[in-house]
Design a protein around this motif. Structure first.
Motif, short mmCIF file in Angstrom:
data_model
loop_
_atom_site.label_atom_id
_atom_site.label_comp_id
_atom_site.label_asym_id
_atom_site.label_seq_id
_atom_site.Cartn_x
_atom_site.Cartn_y
_atom_site.Cartn_z
N UNK A 87 23.86 36.68 42.36
CA UNK A 87 23.24 38.00 42.16
C UNK A 87 24.13 38.97 41.39
N UNK A 88 25.36 38.57 41.08
CA UNK A 88 26.31 39.45 40.42
C UNK A 88 26.82 38.81 39.15
N UNK A 89 26.99 39.63 38.15
CA UNK A 89 27.58 39.15 36.90
C UNK A 89 29.09 39.03 37.09
N UNK A 90 29.72 38.34 36.18
CA UNK A 90 31.17 38.21 36.23
C UNK A 90 31.84 39.58 36.15
N UNK A 91 31.32 40.46 35.32
CA UNK A 91 31.87 41.82 35.21
C UNK A 91 31.73 42.59 36.52
N UNK A 92 30.60 42.43 37.19
CA UNK A 92 30.41 43.10 38.48
C UNK A 92 31.38 42.56 39.52
N UNK A 93 31.59 41.26 39.50
CA UNK A 93 32.54 40.65 40.44
C UNK A 93 33.95 41.15 40.18
N UNK A 94 34.33 41.26 38.92
CA UNK A 94 35.66 41.80 38.58
C UNK A 94 35.80 43.23 39.05
N UNK A 95 34.76 44.03 38.87
CA UNK A 95 34.78 45.43 39.29
C UNK A 95 34.94 45.53 40.81
N UNK A 96 34.25 44.68 41.54
CA UNK A 96 34.34 44.68 43.00
C UNK A 96 35.75 44.31 43.42
N UNK A 97 36.33 43.31 42.79
CA UNK A 97 37.71 42.93 43.11
C UNK A 97 38.67 44.07 42.78
N UNK A 98 38.50 44.69 41.63
CA UNK A 98 39.34 45.83 41.26
C UNK A 98 39.20 46.96 42.28
N UNK A 99 37.97 47.22 42.73
CA UNK A 99 37.73 48.27 43.72
C UNK A 99 38.42 47.95 45.04
N UNK A 100 38.41 46.67 45.44
CA UNK A 100 39.08 46.26 46.67
C UNK A 100 40.59 46.51 46.56
N UNK A 101 41.18 46.08 45.46
CA UNK A 101 42.62 46.27 45.26
C UNK A 101 42.98 47.75 45.21
N UNK A 102 42.18 48.52 44.48
CA UNK A 102 42.44 49.96 44.34
C UNK A 102 42.33 50.68 45.68
N UNK A 103 41.29 50.38 46.44
CA UNK A 103 41.08 51.06 47.72
C UNK A 103 42.17 50.71 48.73
N UNK A 104 42.51 49.43 48.83
CA UNK A 104 43.56 49.03 49.77
C UNK A 104 44.92 49.59 49.36
N UNK A 105 45.19 49.61 48.07
CA UNK A 105 46.44 50.17 47.57
C UNK A 105 46.52 51.67 47.85
N UNK A 106 45.41 52.37 47.68
CA UNK A 106 45.41 53.81 47.93
C UNK A 106 45.73 54.12 49.39
N UNK A 107 45.18 53.34 50.30
CA UNK A 107 45.47 53.54 51.73
C UNK A 107 46.94 53.27 52.00
N UNK A 108 47.44 52.15 51.49
CA UNK A 108 48.85 51.83 51.72
C UNK A 108 49.76 52.89 51.09
N UNK A 109 49.43 53.36 49.91
CA UNK A 109 50.24 54.40 49.25
C UNK A 109 50.27 55.66 50.10
N UNK A 110 49.14 56.03 50.67
CA UNK A 110 49.07 57.19 51.54
C UNK A 110 49.92 56.97 52.80
N UNK A 111 49.83 55.76 53.36
CA UNK A 111 50.63 55.44 54.55
C UNK A 111 52.12 55.56 54.23
N UNK A 112 52.53 55.04 53.08
CA UNK A 112 53.94 55.12 52.69
C UNK A 112 54.37 56.57 52.51
N UNK A 113 53.51 57.37 51.93
CA UNK A 113 53.83 58.79 51.77
C UNK A 113 54.00 59.49 53.10
#
Length: 98
Positions: A28-54
């Motif tokens: 149901x998802x294009x390759x571009x949509x799958x890449x975007x979802x993966x990027x969103x996962x990495x970005x969101x998890x990194x943002x939380x960890x960055x906030x925790x480190x701060x």
């Protein structure tokens, strides 16, 4: 500040929900949509960890040590993992801790 945490958590929840949908119905998802979802996962998890480190960096050394000790016995990850995630390396990272 609670709202900021809530926003970060909602973004991460949404990203991982979308990843679950990909797992259920990958066609149901294009390759571009799958890449975007993966990027969103990495970005969101990194943002939380960055906030925790701060937030962690704002604590005094004794409190940091006690928190690391407590987290290390929590059963989620060992103390070394928490140390690597919270203290070792740059405070801002583009990828979450593995």
């Amino acid at each position: 500040m609670a709202t900021d945490w809530q926003t970060l958590e909602e973004a991460e929840d949404h990203a991982y929900f979308m990843a679950e949908l990909v797992g259920i119905s990958p066609e149901s998802f294009t390759l571009e949509e799958k890449r975007k979802i993966l990027d969103d996962m990495l970005e969101a998890s990194s943002a939380i960890e960055n906030r925790m480190r701060g937030n962690f960096a704002e604590l005094d050394e004794v409190t940091q040590t006690r928190l690391l000790d407590s987290l290390g016995t929590s059963g989620y990850r060992d103390r070394d993992w928490w140390y690597r995630m919270l203290m070792d390396g740059p405070r801002h990272r583009d990828k979450p801790t593995i």
